[in-house]
Write a protein that holds these residues in place. Structure first.
Motif, short mmCIF file in Angstrom:
data_model
loop_
_atom_site.label_atom_id
_atom_site.label_comp_id
_atom_site.label_asym_id
_atom_site.label_seq_id
_atom_site.Cartn_x
_atom_site.Cartn_y
_atom_site.Cartn_z
N SER A 91 0.83 -1.19 0.00
CA SER A 91 0.00 0.00 0.00
C SER A 91 0.87 1.25 0.00
CB SER A 91 -0.91 0.01 1.22
OG SER A 91 -1.61 1.23 1.29
N GLY A 92 0.37 2.31 -0.64
CA GLY A 92 1.12 3.55 -0.73
C GLY A 92 0.93 4.47 0.46
N TYR A 93 -0.01 4.16 1.38
CA TYR A 93 -0.22 5.01 2.54
C TYR A 93 0.95 4.83 3.51
CZ TYR A 93 -5.12 5.41 1.05
OH TYR A 93 -6.27 5.66 0.35
N LYS A 94 1.61 5.90 3.88
CA LYS A 94 2.75 5.80 4.78
C LYS A 94 2.97 7.12 5.50
CE LYS A 94 6.00 6.82 1.01
NZ LYS A 94 7.18 6.32 0.25
N GLY A 95 3.80 7.07 6.53
CA GLY A 95 4.11 8.27 7.29
C GLY A 95 2.93 8.74 8.12
N ASN A 96 2.76 10.06 8.20
CA ASN A 96 1.69 10.66 8.98
C ASN A 96 0.54 11.05 8.06
OD1 ASN A 96 3.40 10.60 11.31
ND2 ASN A 96 4.43 12.43 10.52
N ILE A 97 -0.61 10.44 8.25
CA ILE A 97 -1.78 10.71 7.42
C ILE A 97 -2.77 11.56 8.20
CG2 ILE A 97 -3.77 9.71 6.24
CD1 ILE A 97 -1.21 9.15 4.76
N SER A 98 -3.13 12.71 7.62
CA SER A 98 -4.15 13.57 8.21
C SER A 98 -5.38 13.53 7.31
CB SER A 98 -3.63 15.01 8.34
OG SER A 98 -4.59 15.83 8.96
N ILE A 99 -6.44 12.90 7.79
CA ILE A 99 -7.67 12.75 7.01
C ILE A 99 -8.47 14.05 7.09
CG2 ILE A 99 -9.77 11.40 6.69
CD1 ILE A 99 -8.38 9.13 8.23
N PRO A 100 -8.87 14.60 5.96
CA PRO A 100 -9.69 15.83 6.00
C PRO A 100 -11.15 15.50 6.31
CG PRO A 100 -9.40 15.14 3.74
CD PRO A 100 -8.59 14.17 4.58
N SER A 101 -11.89 16.52 6.69
CA SER A 101 -13.32 16.34 6.95
C SER A 101 -14.13 16.37 5.67
CB SER A 101 -13.83 17.42 7.89
OG SER A 101 -13.29 17.25 9.18
N PHE A 102 -13.61 17.05 4.65
CA PHE A 102 -14.32 17.08 3.38
C PHE A 102 -13.32 17.22 2.24
CE2 PHE A 102 -14.28 21.44 5.01
CZ PHE A 102 -13.77 22.15 3.95
N ILE A 103 -13.76 16.85 1.07
CA ILE A 103 -12.95 16.99 -0.14
C ILE A 103 -13.81 17.63 -1.22
CG2 ILE A 103 -11.44 15.03 0.38
CD1 ILE A 103 -13.13 13.35 -1.57
N THR A 104 -13.16 18.20 -2.23
CA THR A 104 -13.89 18.78 -3.35
C THR A 104 -13.40 18.17 -4.65
OG1 THR A 104 -12.29 20.60 -3.51
CG2 THR A 104 -14.27 20.97 -2.17
N ALA A 105 -14.24 18.22 -5.66
CA ALA A 105 -13.89 17.70 -6.98
C ALA A 105 -14.65 18.49 -8.03
CB ALA A 105 -14.21 16.22 -7.07
N GLY A 106 -14.24 18.33 -9.27
CA GLY A 106 -14.86 19.06 -10.37
C GLY A 106 -13.94 20.14 -10.90
N THR A 107 -14.23 20.62 -12.07
CA THR A 107 -13.39 21.63 -12.74
C THR A 107 -13.22 22.86 -11.87
OG1 THR A 107 -14.21 20.86 -14.87
CG2 THR A 107 -13.10 23.00 -14.82
N ASN A 108 -14.29 23.28 -11.21
CA ASN A 108 -14.25 24.45 -10.33
C ASN A 108 -14.57 24.07 -8.89
OD1 ASN A 108 -13.78 26.46 -12.45
ND2 ASN A 108 -15.85 25.93 -13.14
N ASP A 109 -14.21 22.84 -8.52
CA ASP A 109 -14.48 22.33 -7.16
C ASP A 109 -15.96 22.44 -6.82
OD1 ASP A 109 -11.84 21.72 -6.77
OD2 ASP A 109 -11.35 23.63 -5.82
N GLU A 110 -16.83 22.16 -7.80
CA GLU A 110 -18.26 22.33 -7.57
C GLU A 110 -18.87 21.19 -6.75
OE1 GLU A 110 -17.91 20.83 -11.96
OE2 GLU A 110 -16.74 21.98 -10.49
#
Length: 310
Positions: A91-110
């Motif tokens: 797996s590529g997860y390593k070191g210190n992982i900080s999970i965000p509460s939300f994420i955005t996606a889309g051309t303009n983060d819509e």
């Protein structure tokens, strides 16, 4: 990038509008989760087959599984290098992982997604993972989320989280009744499970090789499957008076176990192979006065050769 239906967009828009109309306490919670999300800046996000791949400015890439049409996602196992399952290669997860509460996606983060879960086996076999910061938004951590994370040192939880908390790097349910995860690389030799705890989750202490003395509190009723699996330096174990069940292989591979003080007036029910690889000829078992035969007649307990009343 795959298109979303108008209904989903409307739901997400509603979330972003109504999210600010909260009580003072909830407003503080939102500020807290926004701050945690901004600690690691999102650079890019792509959606494919219900998986959102997000790249961050600290060099990490996290993968999220879309759960529903309401903008909820789960942090899921690493999909890099064409991985087809959680145990398919490193797996590529390593070191210190900080999970965000939300994420955005889309051309303009819509599109805005709320990170509500940590998926089953999300960090399975992440041999280079050292710590995980769990945000305000996480409401569920599924089984095996931190399985075989042998270098995990600590877990932290945003204090506004309503489902979980951390104490000295150890993960608990918010009410303290479930001990969820004790890091495999936590280096304490002695650990006392507090009186708030009633349930020790599956694989909670697995593969920790530093623990030598563990006290299971008097309110613990069940020790789940594989809870102390591979704790190879565990020497002394205190079992509280209310332990009723020891799960499958819960103490498997505790090869240095020398002494068990069982305080229960009723011998805990043992699933098969609870003490497999424990040297029962040398390990001393102490039981309450008058309960010698009760223990000697029960599965797994009868195999201990040195049993004494106290």
């Amino acid at each position: 990038m795959k298109k979303f239906s108008l209904a989903i967009i409307m739901v997400l828009a509603a979330f972003s509008i109504t999210g600010c109309r909260t009580s003072e306490k909830a407003s503080s919670s939102i500020k807290s989760e926004v701050w945690q999300t901004m600690l690691v800046k999102q650079l890019d996000a792509q959606i494919d087959e219900q998986i959102v791949t997000v790249k961050y400015n600290n060099g990490s890439t996290l993968y999220y599984k879309i759960l529903d049409n309401f903008g909820n996602v789960a942090l899921t196992w690493d999909r890099s290098n064409g991985r087809k399952s959680f145990d398919d290669g490193q797996s590529g997860y390593k070191g210190n992982i900080s999970i965000p509460s939300f994420i955005t996606a889309g051309t303009n983060d819509e599109f805005t997604f709320r990170v509500m879960e940590i998926d089953q086996n999300a960090f399975y076999g992440c041999s280079e993972l050292t710590s995980v910061d769990i945000p305000y938004s996480i409401a569920r951590i599924n089984a095996g989320a931190f399985k075989n994370c042998d270098k995990l040192e600590k877990l932290t939880v945003n204090e506004e989280n309503q489902s979980y908390k951390a104490d000295d790097g150890v993960l608990f349910s918010k009410d303290g009744r479930m001990l969820v995860q004790y890091p495999a690389q936590k280096k304490d030799k002695i650990y006392v499970i507090g009186e708030d705890v009633a349930f020790i989750c599956s694989e909670a202490f697995a593969h920790n090789t530093y623990l030598e003395n563990v006290t299971v509190g008097n309110n613990v009723t069940a020790i789940s499957d594989y809870a102390f699996f591979g704790c190879s330096n565990l020497k002394s174990l205190e079992l509280g008076i209310n332990v009723r069940i020891n799960g499958i292989q819960s103490f498997f591979g505790c090869t240095k176990l020398e002494r068990i003080n069982a305080h229960g007036m009723f011998a805990p029910h043992n699933s098969p192979t609870v003490f497999e690889k424990v040297t029962k000829e040398n390990c001393k078992l102490y039981v309450p006065k008058g309960q010698l035969m009760n223990y000697k007649m029960r599965l797994e307990w009868m195999e201990f050769k040195n049993v004494q009343e106290y």
